[in-house]
Design a protein around this motif. Structure first.
Motif, PDB file in Angstrom:
ATOM      1  N   LYS A  49      41.141  33.789  38.191  1.00 53.54           N
ATOM      2  CA  LYS A  49      41.188  34.167  39.599  1.00 53.54           C
ATOM      3  C   LYS A  49      42.645  34.186  40.040  1.00 53.54           C
ATOM      4  O   LYS A  49      43.348  33.176  39.905  1.00 53.54           O
ATOM      5  N   ILE A  50      43.095  35.337  40.551  1.00 52.73           N
ATOM      6  CA  ILE A  50      44.479  35.483  41.012  1.00 52.73           C
ATOM      7  C   ILE A  50      44.481  36.192  42.357  1.00 52.73           C
ATOM      8  O   ILE A  50      43.553  36.931  42.670  1.00 52.73           O
ATOM      9  N   THR A  51      45.523  35.979  43.117  1.00 48.27           N
ATOM     10  CA  THR A  51      45.569  36.641  44.423  1.00 48.27           C
ATOM     11  C   THR A  51      45.928  38.121  44.273  1.00 48.27           C
ATOM     12  O   THR A  51      46.635  38.521  43.356  1.00 48.27           O
ATOM     13  N   GLU A  94      48.041  40.803  45.626  1.00 48.06           N
ATOM     14  CA  GLU A  94      49.308  40.846  46.372  1.00 48.06           C
ATOM     15  C   GLU A  94      49.634  42.288  46.770  1.00 48.06           C
ATOM     16  O   GLU A  94      48.964  43.230  46.336  1.00 48.06           O
ATOM     17  N   GLU A 135      39.344  38.164  38.469  1.00 44.02           N
ATOM     18  CA  GLU A 135      38.918  38.377  39.854  1.00 44.02           C
ATOM     19  C   GLU A 135      40.135  38.273  40.769  1.00 44.02           C
ATOM     20  O   GLU A 135      40.884  37.295  40.706  1.00 44.02           O
ATOM     21  N   GLU A 136      40.320  39.296  41.594  1.00 46.91           N
ATOM     22  CA  GLU A 136      41.458  39.322  42.510  1.00 46.91           C
ATOM     23  C   GLU A 136      40.984  38.882  43.900  1.00 46.91           C
ATOM     24  O   GLU A 136      39.998  39.396  44.421  1.00 46.91           O
ATOM     25  N   TYR A 143      42.474  32.361  49.454  1.00 48.98           N
ATOM     26  CA  TYR A 143      42.924  31.463  48.374  1.00 48.98           C
ATOM     27  C   TYR A 143      43.808  30.386  48.994  1.00 48.98           C
ATOM     28  O   TYR A 143      44.818  30.700  49.641  1.00 48.98           O
ATOM     29  N   ILE A 165      39.436  25.994  54.320  1.00 46.16           N
ATOM     30  CA  ILE A 165      40.330  25.511  53.256  1.00 46.16           C
ATOM     31  C   ILE A 165      40.923  24.150  53.638  1.00 46.16           C
ATOM     32  O   ILE A 165      40.949  23.212  52.832  1.00 46.16           O
ATOM     33  N   VAL A 193      41.376  25.974  46.723  1.00 49.01           N
ATOM     34  CA  VAL A 193      40.104  26.402  47.320  1.00 49.01           C
ATOM     35  C   VAL A 193      40.063  27.933  47.292  1.00 49.01           C
ATOM     36  O   VAL A 193      41.000  28.588  47.756  1.00 49.01           O
ATOM     37  N   VAL A 194      39.000  28.500  46.738  1.00 50.48           N
ATOM     38  CA  VAL A 194      38.849  29.949  46.674  1.00 50.48           C
ATOM     39  C   VAL A 194      37.555  30.339  47.397  1.00 50.48           C
ATOM     40  O   VAL A 194      36.481  29.830  47.064  1.00 50.48           O
ATOM     41  N   PRO A 218      47.445  30.853  39.846  1.00 53.67           N
ATOM     42  CA  PRO A 218      46.098  31.287  39.426  1.00 53.67           C
ATOM     43  C   PRO A 218      45.205  30.111  39.021  1.00 53.67           C
ATOM     44  O   PRO A 218      45.681  29.004  38.777  1.00 53.67           O
ATOM     45  N   TYR A 219      43.918  30.418  38.981  1.00 45.89           N
ATOM     46  CA  TYR A 219      42.914  29.465  38.504  1.00 45.89           C
ATOM     47  C   TYR A 219      42.228  30.092  37.286  1.00 45.89           C
ATOM     48  O   TYR A 219      41.827  31.261  37.346  1.00 45.89           O
ATOM     49  N   ARG A 248      53.389  34.879  37.846  1.00 48.52           N
ATOM     50  CA  ARG A 248      52.845  33.983  38.863  1.00 48.52           C
ATOM     51  C   ARG A 248      53.275  32.553  38.529  1.00 48.52           C
ATOM     52  O   ARG A 248      52.989  32.049  37.434  1.00 48.52           O
TER      53      ARG A 248
END
Lengths: 69, 69, 69, 69, 69, 69
Positions: free
Chosen positions: A7-9, A11, A47-48, A54, D24, D44-45, E2-3, E37
């Motif tokens: 899971k990454i943001t 951007e 997953e973005e 986040y 969050i 937290v996602v 990231p997670y 990241r």
């Protein structure tokens, strides 16, 4: 056969298909190198996540980004 | 009361609401049939993933699809 | 190629290997039947959760079980 | 250092960035209050799920909403 | 930030703490290399799953292992 | 109806059933307070992860703990 979820943001400068392919290849290779788990059925899902969704340290990434500037 | 998460790729021909409802009903029934876990609070979440973001065997589904043709 | 994660409580009468196999087969077949996603790389992961660690409606399953009796 | 994933439906009236920030902050504080786990690296996602893709009791939320009206 | 979640089967020869550390370091480095990241709050969680609870292609890994021999 | 998954490390002093119940109650209440999502089918799952299996900043929690002492 491992399963990996990243899971990454999401951007302003999006992650490119090439970068996604490199992450998927890289994680799959890492699992072969470190624990010798056959890569044929290794599944990797990226997953973005919006920066509003986040949080780290009790704050959204949106807020953290605004403070960094 | 089980929780089920299904991750599938988002293809050109999208999964219809009827298909999603059939998956949710089918998994919920299966859990009752096989392990007799009461369906009232069974939760099923379907997540659709871009083919660039889903990898099997070290390659994205986008690349695998292009090789199949 | 879908990925399915099932979280269920670990009860006094444990889920047998035969039941686990039936869940894995059943979900894999369901995905073929409903959305025709090829089963060869479908991954299903079952996670068993202590009843103290699973909550519904703000209460743990342990507490809910004790009230049912 | 805990990791928390929240899946909620995406409704007609969307969850605001302020509400996401409150969730969050609230979860991060709760983990400090109850189990004293340091908040600095708590992640937290929040994932928003279409009502067609979220099922409870064998029905999608879309269908459950339509019956409530 | 990231997670990453890695699910792998628990085999007779267990994964050592050194291998787990190498997986965590390797994935964290990969995310820096490919998408830059920052690693400080990258979280990696490894979950080990019994071979009865992990299915590929409609069969548990336990059954697949027995057929390979 | 939200679903919440909390992953925390399993430490020498374990999290008690009372603390788990407080986390489940607290998260469920928070979702009602902040976004008014009805609590009856809210599901919360707590997963405890060995410190060897949980990494932050490229290191396992086991290693981070040993450096703090």
């Amino acid at each position: 056969m491992p399963y990996v979820n990243i899971k990454i943001t999401r951007e302003q400068e999006p992650i490119t298909p090439q970068q996604k392919a490199a992450l998927i290849k890289g994680v799959t290779d890492l699992l072969v190198d470190v624990i010798d788990r056959g890569p044929k059925t290794t599944v990797v899902v990226i997953e973005e996540i919006d920066t509003d969704n986040y949080g780290v340290g009790g704050e959204t990434i949106t807020v953290r980004r605004s403070k960094e500037q």
